[in-house]
Enzyme design. Structure first.
Site, PDB file in Angstrom:
ATOM      1  N   TYR A   1     -12.544 -12.032 -23.709  1.00  0.00           N
ATOM      2  CA  TYR A   1     -11.766 -11.740 -24.922  1.00  0.00           C
ATOM      3  C   TYR A   1     -11.232 -13.013 -25.548  1.00  0.00           C
ATOM      4  O   TYR A   1     -10.713 -13.891 -24.862  1.00  0.00           O
ATOM      5  CB  TYR A   1     -10.564 -10.852 -24.577  1.00  0.00           C
ATOM      6  CG  TYR A   1     -10.924  -9.433 -24.244  1.00  0.00           C
ATOM      7  CD1 TYR A   1     -11.440  -8.572 -25.210  1.00  0.00           C
ATOM      8  CD2 TYR A   1     -10.728  -8.942 -22.961  1.00  0.00           C
ATOM      9  CE1 TYR A   1     -11.759  -7.252 -24.901  1.00  0.00           C
ATOM     10  CE2 TYR A   1     -11.039  -7.626 -22.642  1.00  0.00           C
ATOM     11  CZ  TYR A   1     -11.556  -6.792 -23.619  1.00  0.00           C
ATOM     12  OH  TYR A   1     -11.864  -5.503 -23.307  1.00  0.00           O
TER      13      TYR A   1
ATOM     14  N   LYS B   1      11.932  -3.721   0.447  1.00  0.00           N
ATOM     15  CA  LYS B   1      11.885  -3.138  -0.901  1.00  0.00           C
ATOM     16  C   LYS B   1      10.554  -3.445  -1.583  1.00  0.00           C
ATOM     17  O   LYS B   1       9.821  -4.356  -1.166  1.00  0.00           O
ATOM     18  CB  LYS B   1      13.049  -3.679  -1.735  1.00  0.00           C
ATOM     19  CG  LYS B   1      13.013  -5.167  -1.961  1.00  0.00           C
ATOM     20  CD  LYS B   1      14.331  -5.684  -2.539  1.00  0.00           C
ATOM     21  CE  LYS B   1      14.291  -7.187  -2.702  1.00  0.00           C
ATOM     22  NZ  LYS B   1      15.591  -7.753  -3.053  1.00  0.00           N
TER      23      LYS B   1
HETATM   24  C1  LIG Z   1      15.706  -8.854  -2.077  1.00  0.00           C
HETATM   25  C2  LIG Z   1      16.963  -9.136  -1.371  1.00  0.00           C
HETATM   26  C3  LIG Z   1      16.987  -9.993  -0.254  1.00  0.00           C
HETATM   27  C4  LIG Z   1      15.773 -10.757   0.224  1.00  0.00           C
HETATM   28  O1  LIG Z   1      15.586 -11.895  -0.571  1.00  0.00           O
HETATM   29  P1  LIG Z   1      14.409 -12.949  -0.282  1.00  0.00           P
HETATM   30  O2  LIG Z   1      14.659 -14.035  -1.245  1.00  0.00           O
HETATM   31  O3  LIG Z   1      13.134 -12.232  -0.548  1.00  0.00           O
HETATM   32  O4  LIG Z   1      14.539 -13.344   1.131  1.00  0.00           O
HETATM   33  C5  LIG Z   1      18.177 -10.132   0.413  1.00  0.00           C
HETATM   34  N1  LIG Z   1      19.301  -9.496  -0.004  1.00  0.00           N
HETATM   35  C6  LIG Z   1      19.319  -8.692  -1.079  1.00  0.00           C
HETATM   36  C7  LIG Z   1      20.593  -8.030  -1.485  1.00  0.00           C
HETATM   37  C8  LIG Z   1      18.167  -8.507  -1.806  1.00  0.00           C
HETATM   38  O5  LIG Z   1      18.186  -7.707  -2.875  1.00  0.00           O
END
Ligand SMILES: *Cc1c(COP(=O)(O)O)cnc(C)c1O
Length: 359
Positions: free
Chosen positions: A253, A36
């Site tokens: 800034y 993702k």
């Molecule tokens: C993002 C996600 C993961 C992965 O989590 P990490 O902490 O990056 O390993 C696993 N399961 C679900 C449902 C997620 O949304």
């Protein structure tokens, strides 16, 4: 590569070895590699292509799954939040996506439209976010209709804190739910994220869902880089000017840094619009020729400034490393009160992704 570009150099071999580490910790589990948010900013297509051994991929949005399918990724792809309307469901059918079902309306959507999908049933064992409450699970399982149950999924809320007992509580709640279920699929479990894989052997189960660890950063709250992980991203940018700030004059800034004596400063062409955090502390380290130098002044949209040592030989087109090789992303995250996840996913689309692979 133009030396003028802000670059995220992604080491695909590092990602492969981190995937092998998942196998090492979870030798009996299938692995759903989490892609993702553009593979946490690393570029989902290239990363997915470099993981032919992944048993499946997980994404949050339908568009992320479609991108992978259109790039030719053939492994199963799971929509971790499922589908929320007819259009998303159609895409899930066309692109043969697995869907998580976290509430009754999603199940009704599938049944009403005559869709048949492979589904994961999501149970809320303590995350307090998505999923059916444990006591409703037998009833939900009885109403699956034509859907094929792949397994039961839950998400850990405190696995990043080794001192928390919450993970054990979540595992116990899950066992209570599925303990006396007979349904095919209901005994296939998916629980562990990266912190579960690295820190809670009891959470491994049939499927693991590694995200952050694939990219080489620690998922734990202590933000201590882990030797067994290989950082995949080096975020770097060119020097575009070097000048001397006179004693008593300020930089950037708001003038939050004032030179006590004449000070040479290098201007680096990366700012918060590239994903360098504006919240970061003054004096944060930046590597120039492998040496640690200090950030001075506020982070601008497109630039930051670095204080040079009198002996430094630095000129425009030299490159500065903001995090990655030689400078742990965990250290940068700690200096701006955040976690590696936000830094990686915050690297913006105008940053050029460049890939390194040995074979
Ligand atoms: C993002 C996600 C993961 C992965 O989590 P990490 O902490 O990056 O390993 C696993 N399961 C679900 C449902 C997620 O949304």
């Amino acid at each position: 590569m133009s030396s003028r570009q802000v670059t995220a150099l992604v080491d695909l071999d590092a990602i492969s070895s981190n995937f092998n580490l998942v196998r090492h910790h979870a030798p009996n589990s299938c692995a759903m590699a989490i892609m993702k948010a553009d593979a946490y900013g690393h570029g989902a297509i290239r990363v997915a292509q470099s993981l032919p051994a992944a048993d499946a991929f997980g994404v949050a949005r339908v568009s992320e799954a479609v991108e992978l399918r259109e790039a030719g990724i053939g492994q199963p792809i799971c929509l971790l939040e499922g589908v929320n309307d007819r259009e998303e469901l159609n895409l899930a059918s066309i692109f043969e996506l697995q869907v998580v079902i976290h509430d009754q309306s999603q199940l009704e959507l599938l049944e009403r439209s005559g869709a048949r999908r492979k589904i994961w049933l999501k149970i809320d064992t303590g995350m307090g976010r998505l999923g059916f409450s444990p006591e409703t699970v037998p009833e939900v399982l009885a109403s699956l209709g034509k859907q094929t149950l792949l397994g039961v999924m839950t998400h850990l809320s405190e696995a990043s804190d080794p001192s928390s007992t919450k993970t054990d509580l979540q595992l116990m709640r899950l066992q209570e739910v599925i303990g006396n279920l007979e349904q095919p699929g209901a005994k296939t479990l998916s629980i562990a994220n990266s912190a579960g894989i690295l820190g809670h052997a009891a959470s491994l189960a049939d499927w693991v869902r590694p995200g952050l660890m694939l990219y080489g950063a620690t998922p734990f709250d202590d933000l201590k880089p882990m030797d067994e992980l290989h950082p995949a991203m080096t975020f770097s940018a060119p020097v575009i000017a070097v000048h001397t700030v006179k004693a008593g004059e300020s930089v950037g800034y708001g003038g939050i840094f004032t030179a006590a004596e004449d000070t040479r400063v290098a201007v680096i062409a990366a700012g918060y619009a590239d994903g360098y955090p504006r919240e970061i502390a003054q004096g944060a380290p930046i590597l120039l020729h492998g040496e640690r130098r200090k950030l001075v002044g506020n982070v601008s949209m497109d630039m930051i400034c670095v204080e040079l040592e009198p002996s430094d030989v630095v000129q425009p087109s030299d490159r500065a490393v903001l995090w990655g090789e030689g400078l742990a992303i965990e250290e940068i995250a700690a200096l701006c009160g955040t976690i590696p996840y936000t830094l990686m996913t915050g690297v913006s689309s105008r940053v050029y992704r460049h890939y390194r692979v040995s074979n």
